[in-house]
Design a protein around this motif. Structure first.
Motif, short mmCIF file in Angstrom:
data_model
loop_
_atom_site.label_atom_id
_atom_site.label_comp_id
_atom_site.label_asym_id
_atom_site.label_seq_id
_atom_site.Cartn_x
_atom_site.Cartn_y
_atom_site.Cartn_z
N PHE A 291 183.95 9.51 -31.94
CA PHE A 291 184.02 10.90 -32.40
C PHE A 291 184.62 11.78 -31.31
CE2 PHE A 291 179.79 10.44 -30.50
CZ PHE A 291 179.67 11.58 -29.71
N LEU A 292 185.10 12.95 -31.72
CA LEU A 292 185.74 13.86 -30.79
C LEU A 292 185.49 15.29 -31.22
CD1 LEU A 292 189.50 14.29 -31.56
CD2 LEU A 292 188.08 12.79 -32.95
N GLY A 293 185.53 16.22 -30.25
CA GLY A 293 185.43 17.62 -30.63
C GLY A 293 184.81 18.51 -29.57
N GLU A 294 184.61 19.74 -29.96
CA GLU A 294 184.10 20.78 -29.07
C GLU A 294 182.61 20.58 -28.81
OE1 GLU A 294 187.15 24.16 -30.90
OE2 GLU A 294 185.12 23.92 -31.69
N LEU A 295 182.24 20.66 -27.54
CA LEU A 295 180.86 20.38 -27.12
C LEU A 295 180.24 21.61 -26.46
CD1 LEU A 295 178.50 18.38 -26.44
CD2 LEU A 295 179.77 17.78 -24.36
N ASN A 296 179.18 22.11 -27.07
CA ASN A 296 178.37 23.18 -26.48
C ASN A 296 179.19 24.40 -26.02
OD1 ASN A 296 175.93 21.73 -26.78
ND2 ASN A 296 176.28 20.64 -24.85
N LEU A 297 180.00 24.93 -26.92
CA LEU A 297 180.77 26.13 -26.62
C LEU A 297 179.99 27.37 -27.06
CD1 LEU A 297 184.41 25.11 -27.61
CD2 LEU A 297 183.14 24.65 -25.50
N LYS A 298 180.02 28.41 -26.25
CA LYS A 298 179.31 29.64 -26.57
C LYS A 298 180.16 30.51 -27.49
CE LYS A 298 175.91 28.66 -23.72
NZ LYS A 298 174.56 28.32 -24.21
N SER A 299 179.52 31.11 -28.46
CA SER A 299 180.22 32.05 -29.34
C SER A 299 179.31 33.24 -29.61
CB SER A 299 180.61 31.39 -30.66
OG SER A 299 179.45 31.10 -31.44
N SER A 300 179.90 34.40 -29.75
CA SER A 300 179.12 35.60 -30.05
C SER A 300 179.62 36.22 -31.34
CB SER A 300 179.24 36.62 -28.91
OG SER A 300 180.59 36.98 -28.70
N LYS A 301 178.67 36.62 -32.18
CA LYS A 301 179.01 37.21 -33.47
C LYS A 301 178.17 38.46 -33.68
CE LYS A 301 180.18 32.76 -35.57
NZ LYS A 301 179.86 31.78 -36.65
N GLU A 321 177.79 26.29 -30.07
CA GLU A 321 178.38 25.55 -31.19
C GLU A 321 178.99 24.24 -30.71
OE1 GLU A 321 181.13 27.83 -33.47
OE2 GLU A 321 179.70 29.47 -33.85
N SER A 322 178.82 23.21 -31.53
CA SER A 322 179.48 21.92 -31.33
C SER A 322 180.09 21.49 -32.65
CB SER A 322 178.48 20.86 -30.84
OG SER A 322 177.93 21.20 -29.59
#
Length: 371
Positions: A291-301, A321-322
């Motif tokens: 598997f591949l992808g974004e790991l533990n990225l911070k996002s604000s909404k 978000e992951s």
């Protein structure tokens, strides 16, 4: 960023043999790239870092990390990428057919003996190419597969991989966990009505039941959707969403270990199917069906999207978000050759010849983009 500038940065990164990934998530006109500033091989075992992860089928092997703090990141918004180079012809032959039929037959007999419910068996197809520009291939993938995670990933100490995968392993938004079960395959046709067999629905249900059971100790409020037919390139699949809430004391690693590899790429029961694969496929999958992808990225909404609510709009919600995708419909480029990986799910009702034809259809999906 302008298209030319975006891809010039990628071309320079590749020429300098520095790690990078360029990708676009499904139904998305946003292309992202991560350019690592050195050629160090970073790895992760706990999946607690922030970055872009590239993990193998067998987690006993290395999961490679492009750390967020070691990378420059750029974003490009576009719905189409221009291509003006001539295409190459890639010849498809039936080499390896007898070996694959033998392995599939062995798998069917193993299932009928009661050892397994399902096993996913795959093969590697090697095709020579005179000239290979991986970024041109990525552009074709992006133009062709709008409902897939398309990517080109490179590390000089690991290799070069490309793919267009329709399968989400799972995504996490704060405490919300979303995963899908994806199984069954048939060619897409504009004229023929879609019809699925009992074998294909059974295969889909195995995946759905397995995922729900696996996440039960770690989540609550599990909601399972109905079964839909989805298109990925020139293929159709059966798809179900499973949505739940992660418990407070649960780590991301525990979710990964519970769900990977899924029955859609391994089989069921998981360990027995995995052992059969490792002992019988006669080649190393590597990062195929990893598997591949974004790991533990911070996002604000914004807390409230109602523009009239000025007071609430002053506050934002910070989430981690992951987004992980199963590495399917993929190829590895090595020594002026393209290594294409294809497989299919085997149950007691499988017919070896039909399973071979399924791998041929999946090979064509990748070859159409490469050639």
């Amino acid at each position: 960023m302008a298209v030319d500038t975006f891809f010039e940065a990628l071309e320079n990164q590749y020429s300098n043999q520095l790690p990078f990934v360029v990708y676009s998530r499904p139904i998305n006109s946003i292309i992202k790239c991560w350019l690592q500033t050195d050629d160090t091989l970073y790895k992760t075992t706990e999946f607690s870092e922030s970055g872009f992860v590239f993990a193998p089928f067998d987690l006993e092997n290395d999961s490679v990390l492009l750390p967020q703090d070691k990378c420059k990141q750029f974003t490009l918004e576009t719905s189409h990428l221009h291509l003006d180079e001539e295409k190459q012809k890639i010849f498809i032959d039936d080499s390896g057919k007898e070996e694959h039929l033998s392995i599939v037959s062995k798998g069917i007999n193993f299932i009928k003996s009661g050892e397994l419910d399902k096993v996913v068996l795959s093969r590697q197809v090697t095709k020579p190419m005179d000239t290979i520009n991986p970024l041109d291939i990525f552009k074709r993938l992006f133009n062709t597969y709008k409902n897939a995670m398309v990517y080109c990933w490179y590390h000089p100490k690991v290799g070069l991989w490309l793919g267009a995968t329709p399968e989400l392993l799972f995504k996490v938004e704060g405490k919300r966990l979303t995963t899908i079960s994806l199984a069954g395959t048939q060619p897409y046709s504009e004229t023929n009505e879609v019809s699925w067999t009992h074998k294909e629905y059974e295969e889909q249900q195995i995946v759905t039941d397995y995922i729900a059971k696996q996440i039960e100790p770690y989540t609550s409020q599990i909601d399972i959707s109905g079964v839909d037919t989805v298109r990925a390139g020139n293929l159709l699949h059966l798809k179900t969403y499973i949505i739940s809430l992660i418990k407070d004391d649960c780590s991301l690693k525990s979710i990964i270990e519970a769900l990977h590899p899924t029955p859609a790429v391994c089989g069921f029961p998981k360990q027995e199917a995995k052992d059969f694969i490792l002992n019988n496929e006669n080649y190393n999958r590597g990062y195929y069906t990893g598997f591949l992808g974004e790991l533990n990225l911070k996002s604000s909404k914004p807390r409230n999207t109602n523009r009239r609510n000025v007071e609430n709009n002053a506050y934002t919600v910070l989430k981690t978000e992951s987004n992980f995708y199963v590495n399917l419909r993929c190829a590895q480029i090595k020594d002026n050759k393209v290594l294409i990986y294809v497989g299919g799910g085997i149950t007691k009702d499988s017919i070896a010849e039909n399973e071979w034809e399924e791998t041929v259809n999946k090979t064509k999906t990748i070859v159409n983009v490469l050639s």
